[in-house]
Design a protein around this motif. Structure first.
Motif, PDB file in Angstrom:
ATOM      1  N   THR A 274       0.784  -1.244   0.000  1.00  0.00           N
ATOM      2  CA  THR A 274       0.000   0.000   0.000  1.00  0.00           C
ATOM      3  C   THR A 274       0.813   1.290   0.000  1.00  0.00           C
ATOM      4  OG1 THR A 274      -0.192  -0.252   2.405  1.00  0.00           O
ATOM      5  CG2 THR A 274      -2.042  -1.033   1.088  1.00  0.00           C
TER       6      THR A 274
ATOM      7  N   SER B 292      -4.030 -10.585   3.171  1.00  0.00           N
ATOM      8  CA  SER B 292      -5.273 -10.258   2.469  1.00  0.00           C
ATOM      9  C   SER B 292      -5.365 -11.076   1.189  1.00  0.00           C
ATOM     10  CB  SER B 292      -5.331  -8.771   2.125  1.00  0.00           C
ATOM     11  OG  SER B 292      -4.368  -8.451   1.126  1.00  0.00           O
TER      12      SER B 292
ATOM     13  N   ALA C  77      -0.938   0.658   8.374  1.00  0.00           N
ATOM     14  CA  ALA C  77      -2.318   0.682   8.873  1.00  0.00           C
ATOM     15  C   ALA C  77      -3.308   0.326   7.761  1.00  0.00           C
ATOM     16  CB  ALA C  77      -2.633   2.078   9.431  1.00  0.00           C
ATOM     17  N   LYS C  78      -3.036   0.812   6.562  1.00  0.00           N
ATOM     18  CA  LYS C  78      -3.918   0.535   5.422  1.00  0.00           C
ATOM     19  C   LYS C  78      -3.909  -0.959   5.076  1.00  0.00           C
ATOM     20  CE  LYS C  78      -3.815   3.720   2.249  1.00  0.00           C
ATOM     21  NZ  LYS C  78      -3.399   4.495   1.033  1.00  0.00           N
ATOM     22  N   GLN C  79      -2.736  -1.579   5.157  1.00  0.00           N
ATOM     23  CA  GLN C  79      -2.667  -3.016   4.884  1.00  0.00           C
ATOM     24  C   GLN C  79      -3.502  -3.793   5.900  1.00  0.00           C
ATOM     25  OE1 GLN C  79       1.210  -4.905   4.239  1.00  0.00           O
ATOM     26  NE2 GLN C  79       0.471  -6.758   5.255  1.00  0.00           N
ATOM     27  N   GLN C  80      -3.413  -3.396   7.146  1.00  0.00           N
ATOM     28  CA  GLN C  80      -4.213  -4.069   8.183  1.00  0.00           C
ATOM     29  C   GLN C  80      -5.706  -3.931   7.901  1.00  0.00           C
ATOM     30  OE1 GLN C  80      -2.795  -2.361  11.917  1.00  0.00           O
ATOM     31  NE2 GLN C  80      -1.658  -4.245  12.356  1.00  0.00           N
ATOM     32  N   GLN C  81      -6.114  -2.734   7.466  1.00  0.00           N
ATOM     33  CA  GLN C  81      -7.530  -2.504   7.141  1.00  0.00           C
ATOM     34  C   GLN C  81      -7.966  -3.411   5.990  1.00  0.00           C
ATOM     35  OE1 GLN C  81      -7.717   1.651   6.239  1.00  0.00           O
ATOM     36  NE2 GLN C  81      -7.613   2.318   8.376  1.00  0.00           N
ATOM     37  N   VAL C  82      -7.119  -3.539   4.980  1.00  0.00           N
ATOM     38  CA  VAL C  82      -7.437  -4.401   3.840  1.00  0.00           C
ATOM     39  C   VAL C  82      -7.611  -5.840   4.320  1.00  0.00           C
ATOM     40  CG1 VAL C  82      -6.541  -5.353   1.673  1.00  0.00           C
ATOM     41  CG2 VAL C  82      -6.286  -2.910   2.148  1.00  0.00           C
ATOM     42  N   GLU C  83      -6.712  -6.279   5.183  1.00  0.00           N
ATOM     43  CA  GLU C  83      -6.753  -7.662   5.669  1.00  0.00           C
ATOM     44  C   GLU C  83      -8.005  -7.915   6.517  1.00  0.00           C
ATOM     45  OE1 GLU C  83      -1.897  -8.348   5.690  1.00  0.00           O
ATOM     46  OE2 GLU C  83      -2.940  -7.878   7.558  1.00  0.00           O
ATOM     47  N   GLN C  84      -8.379  -6.926   7.309  1.00  0.00           N
ATOM     48  CA  GLN C  84      -9.536  -7.088   8.197  1.00  0.00           C
ATOM     49  C   GLN C  84     -10.868  -6.995   7.449  1.00  0.00           C
ATOM     50  OE1 GLN C  84      -8.765  -4.044  11.102  1.00  0.00           O
ATOM     51  NE2 GLN C  84      -7.067  -5.186  12.041  1.00  0.00           N
ATOM     52  N   SER C  85     -10.837  -6.367   6.271  1.00  0.00           N
ATOM     53  CA  SER C  85     -12.100  -6.164   5.540  1.00  0.00           C
ATOM     54  C   SER C  85     -12.435  -7.337   4.618  1.00  0.00           C
ATOM     55  CB  SER C  85     -12.039  -4.864   4.728  1.00  0.00           C
ATOM     56  OG  SER C  85     -11.047  -4.961   3.726  1.00  0.00           O
TER      57      SER C  85
END
Length: 521
Positions: A51, A120, A496-504
């Motif tokens: 990201t 992700s 942080a963006k990578q974590q959001q992608v993984e969680q979504s």
């Protein structure tokens, strides 16, 4: 209209030639102080490779890729790339960047770790795509580095060229013009590896894995070269896919190109089917087609459009036409800390402008094969003073020098007009300098590099010396476009963006792939 008339037409509006859009993507391997491939993962301090907008990875964890945004100013473009390199070096510790296109010493395929993008579905797919490339072509071929140059003409350019048009007519006219440029790139683009090719030699560890039948000479304990080669990266040793050679993707129109591309991603490959797609529960490649996805198409130039979220490259082109072109035949310049120089950028400005303004007849498969043969002659033997190139499929030939000087005469006209628009003489200086390279092959990048390799008894020694010199230059400069804090913030935000992608993610990986490739059914 002929070339001169078109040039005169666009010269009436300075914005047509001063607002060109440019972007750079530079690839570079991380190496140890000993000059071998780094075994360390992508540095966390550089952010998420999935990201981060400026720093990512290409095929391998050790293969960095630096990306600039679109710039309308040559100095800003190169300063942005320099700042990105500078920040990267602050996170590399003792490691440096290998300064050449052909890789450093690589012991075996197993020394190359595929790029990792997290858990992700999107990240796993990117790694699986690389797994497929590894099985298809081998990892060592995939860590060859290059510089990609993204280029677009401004609206003012098309306004001058075409006058008033409806939106639909303009879109079609611009796409047609870019495809005319692409055809001329195949006809005359051999000038780029002649001038800027910088891979006349390679490490024996690469050759061991290539199975090449070329008649190499040897220097030192393990460096192989061809005396007049310019860009072995662009030869059959480098980015080639023999399965793709039968595809016959044409460049006469957007429709023809998209039709050929769609056929390629739908055509099963007997050879790749032998690899298997999912074996004992483990994926080996995305699918067994000639192309797993569109990005696998190896080409020295590509028509492009910025894709919307979830859109594939061909869908973007089909929706909005060609927005810019990506030049992919530049070797890394080993003498520049950032892999490219101002003269190279300005030459590409001139050459691509000349290519779009010059007449460009439709091209059939036979003619395209003629031009590809010229490219191959130049990458293998381009500095041979007796080299003759085809100037058509009728057997007529012309020396590289004679043909190159003919092109430079018209590039000089473009340079005058571009300098007039900008109120400078930068482009004319570039033409004057590089014209001497056409007249004297010893001035080209490949000749300069080969001379150093022979003098220092091998590619490894030259690479380490240049890498150390570039590292010193980049570590001691000041940031000039971005602030260091901007890079730090982007690195943190990308994690942080990578974590959001993984969680979504809500689908399983199998379901994600099935949905992604639903269009193939």
């Amino acid at each position: 209209m002929d070339f001169s008339q078109r040039l005169q037409q666009i010269s009436a509006n300075p914005d047509a030639l001063t607002q060109i859009g440019r972007g750079l993507e530079r690839e570079a391997l991380r190496i140890t102080p000993e000059g071998t491939l780094s075994a360390q993962p992508h540095p966390a301090g550089l952010g998420s490779a999935l990201t981060n907008q400026w720093v990512t990875t290409d095929f391998a964890e050790s293969l960095l890729e630096f990306i600039t945004p679109v710039s309308r100013d040559v100095d800003n473009l190169l300063t942005q790339l320099s700042d990105i390199h500078q920040f990267t070096y602050s996170k590399l510790g003792e490691e440096t960047l290998w300064p050449m296109s052909m890789p450093c010493f690589v012991g075996s395929e197993d020394d190359i770790t595929l790029a990792q993008y997290g858990s992700s579905n999107n990240g796993r797919m990117k790694t699986l795509y690389r797994q497929g490339l590894k099985h298809r072509y081998g990892s060592i071929m995939q860590v060859i580095s290059g510089v990609h140059f993204n280029f677009s003409f401004p609206d003012a350019f098309w306004d001058q060229l075409f006058g008033e048009q409806t939106a639909e007519a303009r879109q079609a006219a611009v796409s047609d013009a870019y495809f005319g440029l692409i055809r001329n790139y195949y006809r005359f683009g051999w000038l780029i590896p002649y001038l800027f090719g910088a891979s006349p030699a390679l490490c024996g560890s690469f050759l061991d894995n290539s199975g090449s039948a070329l008649n190499f000479e040897k220097v030192g304990c393990g460096t192989y070269f061809l005396p007049n080669a310019t860009a072995l990266r662009l030869s059959d040793l480098g980015y080639t896919n023999h399965e793709q050679s039968s595809l016959k993707i044409g460049f006469n129109s957007l429709e023809q190109y998209l039709k050929g591309l769609q056929r390629a991603i739908r055509t099963p490959s007997e050879e790749f089917a032998k690899i298997g797609v999912k074996v004992e529960g483990e994926y080996r490649q995305l699918n067994a087609n000639v192309l797993q996805i569109e990005n696998e198409l190896y080409a020295p130039i590509r028509p492009k459009r910025v894709a919307q979220s979830g859109e594939k490259p061909s869908e973007a082109l089909s929706r909005g036409g060609v927005e810019y072109i990506e030049v992919r035949s530049l070797d890394v310049n080993p003498f520049s800390p950032i892999g490219i120089t101002e003269d190279q950028v300005r030459f590409l400005d001139l050459f691509l402008t000349w290519a779009v303004l010059s007449p460009s007849d439709p091209m059939d498969d036979a003619e395209l094969a003629c031009w590809r043969d010229n490219w191959n002659r130049v990458v293998l033997d381009g500095r041979n003073p007796d080299l003759q190139l085809k100037i058509g499929c009728n057997g007529e030939r012309l020396s590289l020098q004679s043909w190159g000087l003919r092109v430079f005469a018209e590039l000089g006209q473009v340079a005058e007009v571009m300098d007039q628009a900008a109120g400078s003489d930068h482009y004319q200086q570039t033409v004057a300098r590089l014209k001497t390279w056409v007249e004297n092959p010893d001035l080209t990048l490949s000749a300069q590099l080969l001379a150093q390799i022979k003098q220092q008894d091998g590619i490894g020694k030259v690479g380490k010396v240049l890498a150390a010199s570039h590292a010193d230059a980049l570590k001691t400069r000041d940031y000039q476009f971005y602030a260091e804090q901007a890079f730090e913030q982007e690195a943190a935000a990308s994690h942080a963006k990578q974590q959001q992608v993984e969680q979504s993610d809500t689908q399983s990986f199998d379901a994600f792939l099935e949905a992604y490739f639903d269009y193939l059914k």
